[in-house]
Design an enzyme around this catalytic site. Sequence first.
Site, PDB file in Angstrom:
ATOM      1  N   ALA A 185      47.469  71.858 -45.240  1.00  0.00           N
ATOM      2  CA  ALA A 185      47.091  73.313 -43.876  1.00  0.00           C
ATOM      3  C   ALA A 185      46.782  72.832 -43.396  1.00  0.00           C
ATOM      4  CB  ALA A 185      45.730  73.568 -45.036  1.00  0.00           C
ATOM      5  N   LYS A 186      46.972  71.856 -42.465  1.00  0.00           N
ATOM      6  CA  LYS A 186      47.429  71.937 -40.801  1.00  0.00           C
ATOM      7  C   LYS A 186      48.095  72.672 -40.057  1.00  0.00           C
ATOM      8  CE  LYS A 186      43.764  68.894 -39.723  1.00  0.00           C
ATOM      9  NZ  LYS A 186      43.256  68.653 -40.986  1.00  0.00           N
TER      10      LYS A 186
END
Length: 361
Positions: A185-186
């Site tokens: 999710a970065k």
Amino acid sequence: MKIDFAKLQDQYQLYKTEIDEAIQAVLNKSNYIMGEEITQLEESLQEFTKAKFAISCSSGTDALLLAMMALDIKPGDEIITTPFTFIATAETIAFLGATPVFVDIDEKTYNLDASLIEEKITSKTKAIIPVSIYGQPADMQKIQDIANKHNLKVIIDGAQSFGSTFNNITDSVWGDISTTSFFPAKPLGCFGDGGAVFTANEELAEKMKSLRVHGQSKRYHHKYIGMGGRLDTIQAAILNVKLKYYEKDLALRQEVASKYTKSLARKDLVLPYVDKKATSAWAQYSVRVKNRDSVQEKLKEAGIPTAVHYPKPLHIQECFEYLGYKKGGFPISEIVSEEIMSLPMNPYLTDEEIEYIIGYF
């Protein structure tokens, strides 16, 4: 309407052919550990960041450990950092037997307040770890000046900020060692865990390369006590594809953030603030609201996911009770933690989705 917070599937579909081919190439060679894709990725990371050395590793958490181990952080050492961050920042300090020493945050950027650092420096202080919270670097010039004055090391926790800048320099280049995370999710994420460390110091670079493979100087010859901290080849292959499009994704994240800010400006919210000397990778778009629980519930009912990064500062977490901090010790961190709320943020939010989200404020 149902909104996807991170739209990881959308991104996969966008680059599906290239990603699938990259994964298949690794499968065909069956070189799953330290394959040629690792070298390709590290060279590409160096080119992207202009860092002299980029070393991939197994996670953003292990990146922090590698950095501290390379700098010989030992039990009894103190490291100054922020209580308003993911636990890995301080957890890794404690894991090595060192002591996290917290400093409150700036009320506008939510990053480590550089003006409060010097009063916490003691004879045991060895390093400062600023966190680039939500994608924006801390005031790296002030922090670096303090570190130079007191002969301290600087490790940047850039888990959320790959591609951001301070004074037009990427935060991968600031400090003695900078770290990042490629958690899915970065802003730049792989399909599992992954991370990297960056440095201009060749000796530190070589040491971290060794530390990530159990301190080996050559096979079964161990110079250091190390760790199993390698990035696997499949994740490197995925990142090699995604990195090619990352500048575009960063620009799209900026567009989404700008649309949010413009439309929410007259609402009863505290909006994100970006220092004029910095740019953000916009890992999160986080606003502050007084009645967070009820707002989150209303948005949830409308199919709009939210997240809280972070609901409880580290100084009042149970695992850090031994440090002796009490509630009220870091008032800005505590106020922000009670009000902060992250809205859906990814490069693929449509204007229609953004308008739908804004309509509930």
